[in-house]
Design a protein around this motif. Structure first.
Motif: not given
Length: 346
Positions: A42-49, A68-78
């Motif tokens: 969770r700590n890697t998913l910081r707010p995006t600007p 997002n850390p891996i590069g897309s909005i799909k990081d959140r759902s994954a």
């Protein structure tokens, strides 16, 4: 349901996350350690600007989900789907995750499963960018690539059939099912939309691309609660079946679908804009050369929808408008950003 969609495939999609029949939950290694490791991500998913863009008659903002850390909005759902599955005991240390993806969701799952020690088998097709395919083959022991088009001219239904086969054949397999998993909606309700509500005192329009519909379902529900008068505009690709049109061959992944995603029923949508792939290409190039945003195909599609919809937006008194930039332009260098490729589009 749109014409030509195979009922059996849709039933598979609607079935939700699937555990292989050979698996019995009590025999699994306790999942508490796995859940804790996933919670630590969770700590890697910081707010995006969000950044302002110059636009006549409106205050326009782009939310840069490609940070997002891996590069897309799909990081959140994954992340959220894996975390919730572990919390419920549906996956454990011995689980093999299986998923169909055109790129972003597979990349996120590949990274997160690798970090917590799970095996992951992505199912991809020829439309995936070479960048994503290279990434997956470097990080996943097994990558399955389907080559046969389905009856719509696309590959989604073929991918879903392959997922079904893999889950039946693999002990302890679990399908994350981004197309029908309510955890995907919850992810964007709790994470993406919560950030938006914290960043904007007022918001009049939100333009959101649709593919699996998890993003628009979660974001729209939260935004409608927080901004009662907001208009949520769904953005789809011309040639997609999501909103009832005939499905046909498309070339740019990330937006559109050859089936109606079950999660769409949970979205609160005020209007729909369909964008051609040529418009997407022009919009991506404009985002880069005019606004300095190196964004991917679904970002350009949303921006093109704003330009198309502008006369109705500016009828209001200088409204605040937001669109999502789901991923970066790098995977699209050989397609959207290649002039020779773009000239071959129908």
């Amino acid at each position: 349901m749109s014409p030509g969609v195979d009922d059996a495939v849709v039933d598979v999609v609607r079935a939700g996350p699937a555990v292989a029949k050979t698996t019995t939950l009590p025999d699994r290694i306790p999942s508490s350690n796995l859940a804790a490791r996933l919670e630590g991500l969770r700590n890697t998913l910081r707010p995006t600007p969000h950044v302002p863009l110059a636009a006549q008659g409106m205050d326009l903002f782009a939310k840069l989900e490609y940070v997002n850390p891996i590069g897309s909005i799909k990081d959140r759902s994954a992340y959220w789907i894996l975390k919730r599955a572990a919390e419920r005991g549906e996956i454990g240390e011995d689980t093999t995750i299986v998923e169909s993806s055109s790129g972003n969701f597979a990349a996120a799952l590949a990274a997160f499963t690798r970090l917590v020690g799970l095996r992951f088998i992505p199912v991809i097709d020829p439309n995936i960018s070479s960048t994503y395919e290279s990434f997956l083959r470097r990080i996943c022991p097994t990558v399955v690539k389907v080559e046969e088009r389905d009856d719509t001219g696309g590959f989604l239904k073929t991918r879903l059939e392959k997922v079904k086969e893999l889950c039946a054949a693999s002990p302890n397999a679990y399908w994350t099912n981004q197309y029908a998993n309510p955890d995907a909606v919850e992810a964007h309700y709790e994470l993406t939309a919560t950030e938006i509500c914290a960043d904007f005192d007022a918001l009049d329009y939100a333009f959101i691309g649709v593919s699996t519909a998890g993003t628009i379902a979660g974001v729209s529900r939260r935004l409608k609660q927080h901004y009662p008068d907001i208009r949520v505009i769904a953005v789809d690709a011309d040639g997609s079946a999501i909103f009832g049109g005939p499905s046909r061959k498309r070339h740019i992944p990330g937006v559109g679908s050859s089936i109606v995603p079950p999660l769409l029923a949970q979205a609160l949508i005020d209007d729909v804009v369909l964008i051609t792939e040529r418009e997407t290409v022009r919009a991506c190039q404009e985002l880069l050369t005019t606004h300095g945003l190196f964004a991917g195909g679904s970002s350009g599609t949303a921006y093109a929808a704003i330009k198309r919809y502008a006369p109705r937006i500016t009828a209001s008194s200088h409204p605040t408008v937001l669109f999502l930039c789901p991923d970066r332009g790098t995977p699209y260098l050989d397609t959207v950003f290649d002039p020779a490729w773009a000239t071959r589009l129908e």
